[in-house]
Design a protein around this motif. Structure first.
Motif, PDB file in Angstrom:
ATOM      1  N   UNK B 201       0.887  -1.029   0.395  1.00  0.00           N
ATOM      2  CA  UNK B 201       0.358   0.161   0.252  1.00  0.00           C
ATOM      3  C   UNK B 201       0.672   1.695  -0.116  1.00  0.00           C
ATOM      4  N   UNK B 204       2.482   1.833  -3.077  1.00  0.00           N
ATOM      5  CA  UNK B 204       1.120   1.912  -4.669  1.00  0.00           C
ATOM      6  C   UNK B 204       0.329   2.982  -4.105  1.00  0.00           C
ATOM      7  N   UNK B 205       0.210   3.644  -3.200  1.00  0.00           N
ATOM      8  CA  UNK B 205      -0.771   4.245  -3.094  1.00  0.00           C
ATOM      9  C   UNK B 205      -0.782   5.929  -2.498  1.00  0.00           C
ATOM     10  N   UNK B 206       0.981   6.102  -1.654  1.00  0.00           N
ATOM     11  CA  UNK B 206       1.279   6.756  -0.800  1.00  0.00           C
ATOM     12  C   UNK B 206       2.190   7.874  -1.500  1.00  0.00           C
ATOM     13  N   UNK B 207       2.691   8.663  -1.114  1.00  0.00           N
ATOM     14  CA  UNK B 207       3.495   9.388  -1.680  1.00  0.00           C
ATOM     15  C   UNK B 207       5.031   9.681  -1.425  1.00  0.00           C
ATOM     16  N   UNK B 210       5.634   6.629  -4.805  1.00  0.00           N
ATOM     17  CA  UNK B 210       5.691   7.654  -5.804  1.00  0.00           C
ATOM     18  C   UNK B 210       6.939   8.662  -5.548  1.00  0.00           C
ATOM     19  N   UNK B 211       7.467   8.898  -5.077  1.00  0.00           N
ATOM     20  CA  UNK B 211       8.450   9.373  -4.975  1.00  0.00           C
ATOM     21  C   UNK B 211      10.030   8.166  -5.184  1.00  0.00           C
ATOM     22  N   UNK B 213       9.507   5.940  -6.502  1.00  0.00           N
ATOM     23  CA  UNK B 213       9.528   5.323  -8.840  1.00  0.00           C
ATOM     24  C   UNK B 213       9.762   6.916  -9.454  1.00  0.00           C
ATOM     25  N   UNK B 214       9.999   7.870  -8.924  1.00  0.00           N
ATOM     26  CA  UNK B 214      10.180   9.067  -9.246  1.00  0.00           C
ATOM     27  C   UNK B 214      12.011   9.253  -9.467  1.00  0.00           C
ATOM     28  N   UNK B 217      12.837   6.721 -12.307  1.00  0.00           N
ATOM     29  CA  UNK B 217      12.656   6.827 -13.662  1.00  0.00           C
ATOM     30  C   UNK B 217      13.817   7.964 -14.093  1.00  0.00           C
ATOM     31  N   UNK B 283      15.283   0.432 -12.854  1.00  0.00           N
ATOM     32  CA  UNK B 283      14.265   1.343 -12.012  1.00  0.00           C
ATOM     33  C   UNK B 283      12.919   2.122 -11.632  1.00  0.00           C
ATOM     34  N   UNK B 284      12.485   2.913 -11.780  1.00  0.00           N
ATOM     35  CA  UNK B 284      11.186   3.537 -12.426  1.00  0.00           C
ATOM     36  C   UNK B 284       9.973   2.902 -12.572  1.00  0.00           C
ATOM     37  N   UNK B 285      10.107   1.127 -11.903  1.00  0.00           N
ATOM     38  CA  UNK B 285       8.996   0.457 -12.615  1.00  0.00           C
ATOM     39  C   UNK B 285       8.959  -1.081 -10.951  1.00  0.00           C
TER      40      UNK B 285
END
Lengths: 291, 339
Positions: B201, B204-207, B210-211, B213-214, B217, B283-285
């Motif tokens: 969770x 997939x769902x939290x900041x 997201x960071x 992955x970024x 990427x 990275x990234x995925x």
């Protein structure tokens, strides 16, 4: 909008005497630059003139070694990207600075994610739907249509990626948008769209700084032109009153004395070269004499 | 800026959307490896219905995989940032040793030891992870080298602390947490599953996710967008270390000893599981669900081969081949995506 501006108006964003060296290479040697509210300024210069370095410094990516940045006439220090962004300054980098594996909406909100309300938000839960809808709305407002907003950016065409990067910067910018070679990778039709977008952004009251090699684009869309050469500003022009030849001359230094930026040089040039020099001077002193 | 003109008919738009979803599902490695795992389970179940497909055997299988799963989930975050953590096995052992020492110091059979042990193990793991992250992020030394260094330091440190002789867990721990079950499932499996779900969770769902992955990427784009890249890297490596510490404690409970020489290939097993699960080494995925499946493919193979009487060495051969195929598929997809 630019026509109404009083001559004594303080620039929205101004750089004075910026110096930046990378090792032994001096990228900027006391560069000046100014942009006023509601205008499109083209920042031009030959390769290595310092355009990208100046852009990075004014958008907080790099720190200058010396010099002052003034926002509304008051000195500011953009020691981090966030500082410039808080001041309402956004940048479209030449490489677009997108994360290819993330969706357009995720890129749009990177670094300023929208969190859900309530306790879940405090735990850092993302509000995916709000971000998707806002990103889509901003893209549509700017005429960027995406077939799907749930696929990663890497699956988009070059033009669409450009559109996402530009829309992101424009959506967040309140004062100034820097666009570093926004049309370099685009075809004729797409270039036309980007230039339309630049005009629309200006008309919404946000100043645009266009960094470009393409003189046609510069002539087509800018209100003013500032020329960098060897790390310093060498000339300023009002776009409507300058010829392509004069621009090229200023960039390459062929007649730099005629259009040079420092007052003493300008008077010398005006005396020596007549009308051409005067024309350069008129644009030079736009801030002092009104236009 | 190119304009995609959608078809006027809503039905056609729906069809396009449906096809796009189908394409994405078919292009997702998680779906394919889930099918591979299902096929393996079905094959072993048909070949040995009375020994493989029993609750007892499957529970054993899950129980054996639970500790590796914790390491692999932490590794997933690290690899998504396009990093790597070779130190997890060493950190696991070192944390088990410090936990055992701390528990011994307060009286191994005491009640205090039962809460002090996990706290010390997790804190030790976190400290190693933060060290990894800080050196990678601020020292700008490649993660491969940094974590290879801390692997040696933590394994060597564990040997120094124990004098090379495995410490034993207290009976209360080994016979307690090591054997306890709820609803017929070992507590260690419950703990591992709960942590895995929470981190799935988070990713997939939290900041935080997201960071993560970024950064993997496009690190520079993330930095320019205002993501605090260095701080996030410290957190990600810290998380991997923390999970290795928890794994160290659970391992101590389950096996009753610190196993100073038994974890030298944990890092490779965890990396293999993550990569088989569709997380890209570039990275990234990636996803936690993929990693869960990636952990179970080698585990099911090993278990199935044992029951079939195939020599268990074949498992290593097959897992190695699956790993190469998984990375090949990832590269192929990347090239397709970068048209």
């Amino acid at each position: 909008m630019s026509g109404e501006r009083g001559g004594a108006e303080t620039p929205l964003l101004e750089a004075r005497g910026i110096v930046k060296a990378y090792g032994h290479v001096e990228a900027l040697r006391g560069a000046d630059f100014a942009v006023h509210a509601g205008e499109v300024v083209a920042l031009i210069g030959d390769n290595g003139a310092g355009k990208s370095t100046l852009t990075k410094i004014l958008s907080g990516v790099e720190r200058p070694d010396a010099g002052t940045i003034l926002l509304d006439g008051a000195p500011v220090a953009f020691d981090r990207v966030e500082r410039a962004r808080e001041a309402g300054i956004e940048t479209v980098h030449q490489d677009l600075a997108l994360c290819p594996q993330l969706t357009p909406a995720a890129n749009f909100f990177l670094g300023r994610e929208v969190l859900r309300g309530g306790p879940l938000g405090r735990l850092g839960f993302l509000d995916h739907r709000a971000m998707r809808e806002r990103a889509r709305a901003e893209c549509e407002r700017l005429g960027v249509r995406l077939r799907s907003d749930t696929v990663p950016v890497s699956t988009l065409s070059g033009g669409q990626r450009q559109g996402v990067a530009v829309a992101r910067a424009v959506a967040w910018a309140r004062r100034v948008v820097f666009m570093d070679e926004p049309t370099a990778a685009l075809g004729v039709v797409q270039t036309g769209r980007v230039l339309d977008l630049v005009r629309r952004v200006r008309d919404s009251g946000v100043a645009v700084v266009l960094i470009s090699h393409n003189m046609q684009d510069v002539k087509a869309v800018s209100d003013r032109i500032e020329v960098l050469r060897l790390g310093a500003r060498v000339a300023r022009f009002a776009t409507a009153r300058v010829s392509m030849e004069e621009l090229v001359a200023a960039m390459t230094g062929a007649t730099s004395d005629a259009v040079s930026d420092s007052p003493s040089d300008v008077s010398d040039g005006a005396a020596g070269r007549g009308a051409e020099g005067v024309r350069g001077e008129a644009a030079d002193d736009a801030g002092g004499e009104g236009r | 800026m190119s304009v995609e003109v959608g078809g006027p008919a809503a039905g056609r738009a729906g069809g396009v959307r449906g096809r796009a979803v189908l394409e994405r599902v078919a292009g997702s490695q998680v779906v394919w490896i889930a099918l591979v795992l299902a096929a393996m389970l079905a094959a072993f179940a048909m070949l040995r219905p009375h020994s493989f497909a029993t609750g007892f055997n499957l529970l054993n299988l899950v129980s054996d995989a639970a500790i590796l799963l914790l390491l692999a989930v932490g590794m997933t975050f690290v690899i998504i940032t396009s990093g790597i953590d070779l130190s997890v096995g060493g950190v696991l052992v070192f944390s088990g040793v410090t936990a055992a020492k701390a528990m011994g110091a307060v009286g191994a059979e005491s009640g205090t030891a039962l809460w002090l042990g996990p706290v010390v193990a997790v804190a030790t793991g976190l400290a190693w992870g933060v060290l990894n992250g800080a050196v990678v992020a601020y020292g700008r030394i490649p993660a491969l080298i940094v974590t290879l260094g801390t692997l040696g330091m933590s394994l060597g440190g564990a040997l120094l602390l124990t004098g090379g002789v495995d410490l034993r867990a207290s009976g209360r721990l080994n016979l307690g947490l090591g054997l306890d079950r709820d609803l017929g499932v070992p507590d260690i499996v419950w703990i591992s599953a709960a942590v895995t779900v929470a981190l799935a969770v988070l990713l997939a769902q939290c900041r935080f996710g997201r960071h993560t992955y970024a950064i993997g990427s496009n690190t520079e784009a993330a930095r320019r967008a205002g993501v605090r890249v260095e701080r996030q890297l410290v957190r990600v490596y810290g998380l991997a270390g923390l999970l290795a510490g928890l794994a160290g404690y659970l391992s101590l409970a389950k096996y009753g000893i610190t196993g100073v020489s038994a974890h030298s290939t944990d890092n490779l097993q965890a990396i293999a599981a993550v990569v088989i699960g569709g997380t890209s080494l570039f990275g990234g995925t990636g996803s936690v669900l993929g990693t869960v499946i990636g952990v179970f493919i080698p585990a099911v193979l090993q278990n199935g081969f044992q029951i079939l009487g195939v020599r268990p060495f074949w498992q290593q051969v097959v897992v190695g081949a699956v790993l190469i195929v998984a990375v090949y598929l990832d590269q192929w997809r990347r090239r397709a995506g970068d048209r």
